[in-house]
Design a protein around this motif. Structure first.
Motif, PDB file in Angstrom:
ATOM      1  N   VAL A  54       0.831  -1.212   0.000  1.00  0.00           N
ATOM      2  CA  VAL A  54       0.000   0.000   0.000  1.00  0.00           C
ATOM      3  C   VAL A  54       0.863   1.260   0.000  1.00  0.00           C
ATOM      4  O   VAL A  54       0.704   2.154  -0.848  1.00  0.00           O
ATOM      5  CB  VAL A  54      -0.947   0.001   1.215  1.00  0.00           C
ATOM      6  CG1 VAL A  54      -1.662   1.347   1.338  1.00  0.00           C
ATOM      7  CG2 VAL A  54      -1.960  -1.125   1.106  1.00  0.00           C
ATOM      8  N   PHE A  55       1.792   1.334   0.954  1.00  0.00           N
ATOM      9  CA  PHE A  55       2.641   2.521   1.027  1.00  0.00           C
ATOM     10  C   PHE A  55       3.615   2.572  -0.147  1.00  0.00           C
ATOM     11  O   PHE A  55       3.988   3.657  -0.600  1.00  0.00           O
ATOM     12  CB  PHE A  55       3.392   2.545   2.360  1.00  0.00           C
ATOM     13  CG  PHE A  55       2.530   2.948   3.519  1.00  0.00           C
ATOM     14  CD1 PHE A  55       2.278   4.277   3.794  1.00  0.00           C
ATOM     15  CD2 PHE A  55       1.963   1.993   4.338  1.00  0.00           C
ATOM     16  CE1 PHE A  55       1.483   4.670   4.861  1.00  0.00           C
ATOM     17  CE2 PHE A  55       1.164   2.355   5.410  1.00  0.00           C
ATOM     18  CZ  PHE A  55       0.920   3.696   5.674  1.00  0.00           C
ATOM     19  N   GLY A  56       4.054   1.399  -0.636  1.00  0.00           N
ATOM     20  CA  GLY A  56       4.915   1.379  -1.805  1.00  0.00           C
ATOM     21  C   GLY A  56       4.216   1.967  -3.026  1.00  0.00           C
ATOM     22  O   GLY A  56       4.816   2.706  -3.809  1.00  0.00           O
ATOM     23  N   PRO A 108       2.683   0.290  -9.903  1.00  0.00           N
ATOM     24  CA  PRO A 108       4.053  -0.195  -9.700  1.00  0.00           C
ATOM     25  C   PRO A 108       4.130  -1.648  -9.266  1.00  0.00           C
ATOM     26  O   PRO A 108       5.066  -2.355  -9.638  1.00  0.00           O
ATOM     27  CB  PRO A 108       4.598   0.740  -8.608  1.00  0.00           C
ATOM     28  CG  PRO A 108       3.401   1.402  -7.997  1.00  0.00           C
ATOM     29  CD  PRO A 108       2.376   1.459  -9.064  1.00  0.00           C
ATOM     30  N   LEU A 109       3.136  -2.140  -8.519  1.00  0.00           N
ATOM     31  CA  LEU A 109       3.162  -3.539  -8.091  1.00  0.00           C
ATOM     32  C   LEU A 109       3.102  -4.475  -9.290  1.00  0.00           C
ATOM     33  O   LEU A 109       3.843  -5.465  -9.368  1.00  0.00           O
ATOM     34  CB  LEU A 109       2.000  -3.826  -7.133  1.00  0.00           C
ATOM     35  CG  LEU A 109       1.863  -5.279  -6.669  1.00  0.00           C
ATOM     36  CD1 LEU A 109       3.105  -5.720  -5.903  1.00  0.00           C
ATOM     37  CD2 LEU A 109       0.609  -5.469  -5.833  1.00  0.00           C
ATOM     38  N   PHE A 168      16.265  -2.632  -7.949  1.00  0.00           N
ATOM     39  CA  PHE A 168      15.046  -2.171  -8.622  1.00  0.00           C
ATOM     40  C   PHE A 168      15.241  -0.776  -9.192  1.00  0.00           C
ATOM     41  O   PHE A 168      15.948   0.061  -8.624  1.00  0.00           O
ATOM     42  CB  PHE A 168      13.864  -2.165  -7.636  1.00  0.00           C
ATOM     43  CG  PHE A 168      13.557  -3.510  -7.054  1.00  0.00           C
ATOM     44  CD1 PHE A 168      12.751  -4.406  -7.733  1.00  0.00           C
ATOM     45  CD2 PHE A 168      14.092  -3.896  -5.836  1.00  0.00           C
ATOM     46  CE1 PHE A 168      12.472  -5.658  -7.207  1.00  0.00           C
ATOM     47  CE2 PHE A 168      13.821  -5.144  -5.293  1.00  0.00           C
ATOM     48  CZ  PHE A 168      13.011  -6.029  -5.984  1.00  0.00           C
ATOM     49  N   ARG A 169      14.569  -0.506 -10.301  1.00  0.00           N
ATOM     50  CA  ARG A 169      14.606   0.821 -10.904  1.00  0.00           C
ATOM     51  C   ARG A 169      13.876   1.814 -10.023  1.00  0.00           C
ATOM     52  O   ARG A 169      13.013   1.469  -9.235  1.00  0.00           O
ATOM     53  CB  ARG A 169      13.945   0.785 -12.289  1.00  0.00           C
ATOM     54  CG  ARG A 169      14.767   0.067 -13.322  1.00  0.00           C
ATOM     55  CD  ARG A 169      14.046  -0.090 -14.651  1.00  0.00           C
ATOM     56  NE  ARG A 169      13.019   0.907 -14.934  1.00  0.00           N
ATOM     57  CZ  ARG A 169      12.680   1.286 -16.156  1.00  0.00           C
ATOM     58  NH1 ARG A 169      13.307   0.799 -17.193  1.00  0.00           N
ATOM     59  NH2 ARG A 169      11.713   2.152 -16.338  1.00  0.00           N
ATOM     60  N   ALA A 170      14.222   3.107 -10.192  1.00  0.00           N
ATOM     61  CA  ALA A 170      13.663   4.152  -9.340  1.00  0.00           C
ATOM     62  C   ALA A 170      12.148   4.247  -9.435  1.00  0.00           C
ATOM     63  O   ALA A 170      11.480   4.586  -8.456  1.00  0.00           O
ATOM     64  CB  ALA A 170      14.286   5.499  -9.682  1.00  0.00           C
ATOM     65  N   ASP A 171      11.565   3.940 -10.616  1.00  0.00           N
ATOM     66  CA  ASP A 171      10.124   4.138 -10.776  1.00  0.00           C
ATOM     67  C   ASP A 171       9.288   3.095 -10.027  1.00  0.00           C
ATOM     68  O   ASP A 171       8.092   3.293  -9.817  1.00  0.00           O
ATOM     69  CB  ASP A 171       9.741   4.171 -12.261  1.00  0.00           C
ATOM     70  CG  ASP A 171      10.186   2.937 -13.025  1.00  0.00           C
ATOM     71  OD1 ASP A 171      10.905   2.097 -12.441  1.00  0.00           O
ATOM     72  OD2 ASP A 171       9.836   2.808 -14.214  1.00  0.00           O
ATOM     73  N   ARG A 229       4.021   6.471  -6.566  1.00  0.00           N
ATOM     74  CA  ARG A 229       3.102   7.317  -7.344  1.00  0.00           C
ATOM     75  C   ARG A 229       3.202   8.791  -6.953  1.00  0.00           C
ATOM     76  O   ARG A 229       3.184   9.666  -7.813  1.00  0.00           O
ATOM     77  CB  ARG A 229       1.654   6.851  -7.121  1.00  0.00           C
ATOM     78  CG  ARG A 229       1.320   5.514  -7.720  1.00  0.00           C
ATOM     79  CD  ARG A 229       0.767   5.608  -9.115  1.00  0.00           C
ATOM     80  NE  ARG A 229      -0.454   6.401  -9.198  1.00  0.00           N
ATOM     81  CZ  ARG A 229      -0.859   7.029 -10.300  1.00  0.00           C
ATOM     82  NH1 ARG A 229      -0.130   6.965 -11.388  1.00  0.00           N
ATOM     83  NH2 ARG A 229      -1.977   7.702 -10.312  1.00  0.00           N
ATOM     84  N   TYR A 230       3.292   9.052  -5.629  1.00  0.00           N
ATOM     85  CA  TYR A 230       3.156  10.439  -5.160  1.00  0.00           C
ATOM     86  C   TYR A 230       4.364  10.956  -4.374  1.00  0.00           C
ATOM     87  O   TYR A 230       4.408  12.135  -4.038  1.00  0.00           O
ATOM     88  CB  TYR A 230       1.898  10.564  -4.291  1.00  0.00           C
ATOM     89  CG  TYR A 230       0.653  10.135  -5.018  1.00  0.00           C
ATOM     90  CD1 TYR A 230       0.144  10.894  -6.071  1.00  0.00           C
ATOM     91  CD2 TYR A 230      -0.004   8.953  -4.680  1.00  0.00           C
ATOM     92  CE1 TYR A 230      -0.996  10.487  -6.760  1.00  0.00           C
ATOM     93  CE2 TYR A 230      -1.150   8.538  -5.363  1.00  0.00           C
ATOM     94  CZ  TYR A 230      -1.638   9.311  -6.399  1.00  0.00           C
ATOM     95  OH  TYR A 230      -2.755   8.912  -7.080  1.00  0.00           O
TER      96      TYR A 230
END
Length: 446
Positions: free
Chosen positions: A80-82, A235-236, A366-369, A87-88
């Motif tokens: 959830v927080f990921g 992102p997930l 992992f990539r930054a996005d 995203r934000y």
């Protein structure tokens, strides 16, 4: 690979990085203070206060079961927080996770016991532990990335270690508070109501952490992603589609530090006092001393990790992690103060080595996005299967076999898995351009 920034460092940059380091350290320390005081209470208090009608063994298992609930919630919190962090932004997500953790901890402090409200007491305890798990599930990834993505080139290992050092600092603070309050009140008053004081102190600590965190700036890498319109909608989904092997291996790397950490902070407290015959105050003192060792070794390791190579450090620590559990139980079984201090000190050394480099190894895969989601998912799932189950699994194994060597073997197996995972992770880690198979330098140095 995490892209390096080569622009000159100004005094403003240095001040910003110091604020970020302080904010990630303080916030993580307080979240882990909250998480660890629950572990100490589960080992010493909750069996009698919330499960009084159970046999001693069943009550201990039930208390550790409520402890494990927090770990079940952690992957959910990480997802959830990921999602919101990718995203934000990292900053506001971290503030929300800290508030959630603090609220759950303070409500535990005022929770009625089984004698007062019956079955509702353990049910509410489980619910609040779940809330704690959600909060800490969102904390780790955001704190690590905020520090990591503010770091100058060649200092990723050092900066990513600041939130990691918050883990032993929070454990140390929790043990000091528990030790001081229990010593001041005595066993009866501490068991009756004094155990609530460490939980209540969390409210003050959370306010301090919030003031620090609200002053930091957003991660430069995330700000760049947002300005380019490269933020991922889901992102997930991207992580699971693009990097499933990295997630699994990141989980494996987390097994050892998580299981050894909760062996030290939770299970040894129960085993030492209930099975080995060590006085509770002695065990609390030994665990507190080990937390100091843990903290010092983590700090020293962070200073040299960028030169030595995080992969090398973790591989060495994994070998030690296979051997040390057997020595720890053998020493604790003597019930002698010196041997108990040595046992917990050995765990502190191994944990300090592992934890100082764990964050940069996992997050660099992992990539930054999608880094918040990917690293959080790896870490929190590994924490469930490693640390979350360690007290419960250890108590179950001991109950079935009656053998401490079986418990030590279980933990040694988890350490071996971590050692294997750290070898393979660079081979599946994503680079900044989305390709796989190119090994990020930050984690290939062995």
């Amino acid at each position: 690979m995490i892209p390096a920034r080569t622009s000159p460092t100004t005094p403003t940059d240095q001040a910003r990085r110091r604020r970020v380091a302080a904010a990630t350290f303080v916030g993580t320390a307080i979240e882990w203070y909250d998480f660890n005081i629950y572990g100490a209470a589960a080992a010493l208090i909750f069996a009698s206060q919330f499960f009084p009608n159970f046999s001693p063994v069943a009550a201990t298992l039930a208390a550790f079961g409520t402890f494990a609930v927090g770990f079940i919630a952690r992957p959910i919190g990480g997802i959830v927080f990921g999602h919101f962090g990718d995203r934000y932004g990292r900053k506001h997500t971290l503030v929300a996770s800290l508030l959630l953790m603090g609220i759950g901890t303070v409500l535990i402090a005022v929770l009625p016991t089984y004698a007062q409200i019956g079955l509702a007491a353990p049910i509410l305890l489980v619910a609040l532990r779940f809330v704690q798990g959600l909060g800490v599930g969102g904390e780790w990834g955001g704190a690590v990335l905020l520090a990591l993505e503010h770091a100058p080139a060649g200092r990723r290992g050092l900066y990513s270690a600041f939130p990691q050092i918050g883990l032993p600092a929070g454990a140390l603070l929790a043990n000091l508070v528990f030790f001081a309050v229990s010593a001041a009140l005595g066993p009866e008053r501490f068991a009756a109501w004094g155990w609530r004081i460490p939980f209540l102190l969390s409210a003050v600590l959370v306010l301090v952490a919030l003031l620090v965190r609200l002053k930091v700036e957003e991660s430069p890498e995330f700000s760049t992603l947002r300005s380019r319109g490269e933020v991922r909608r889901l992102p997930l989904v991207d992580v699971l589609r693009r990097s499933p092997a990295a997630v699994v291996l990141g989980m494996g790397i987390t097994f050892a530090p998580s299981s050894l950490g909760y062996l030290l902070s939770v299970y040894l407290l129960s085993y030492g006092t209930g099975t080995a015959g060590v006085a509770p105050q002695t065990m609390l003192l030994a665990i507190t001393a080990a937390s100091v060792v843990y903290l010092v070794v983590a700090c020293l390791t962070a200073l040299v990790s960028d030169r030595v190579g995080p992969g090398r450090v973790f591989a060495l620590a994994s070998v030690l992690g296979v051997l040390v559990p057997f020595a720890v139980f053998a020493l604790v079984n003597t019930a002698a103060v010196g041997e108990v201090l040595l046992a917990t000190g050995l765990l502190g050394v191994v944990l300090g080595l592992m934890v100082a480099v764990q964050a940069v190894i996992v997050s660099a895969a992992f990539r930054a996005d999608v880094r918040y989601t990917g690293s959080s998912l790896s870490y929190q799932l590994g924490a469930v299967l490693g640390g979350g189950l360690t007290p419960l699994a250890s108590a179950t194994i001991l109950g079935i076999t009656g053998s401490w060597t079986a418990v030590a073997g279980y933990i040694a197996l988890l350490a071996a898995v971590s050692g294997i995972a750290v070898w393979f992770l660079p081979r599946v880690a994503e680079t900044g351009d989305g390709e796989q198979g190119t090994t990020p330098a930050v984690i290939t140095q062995r």
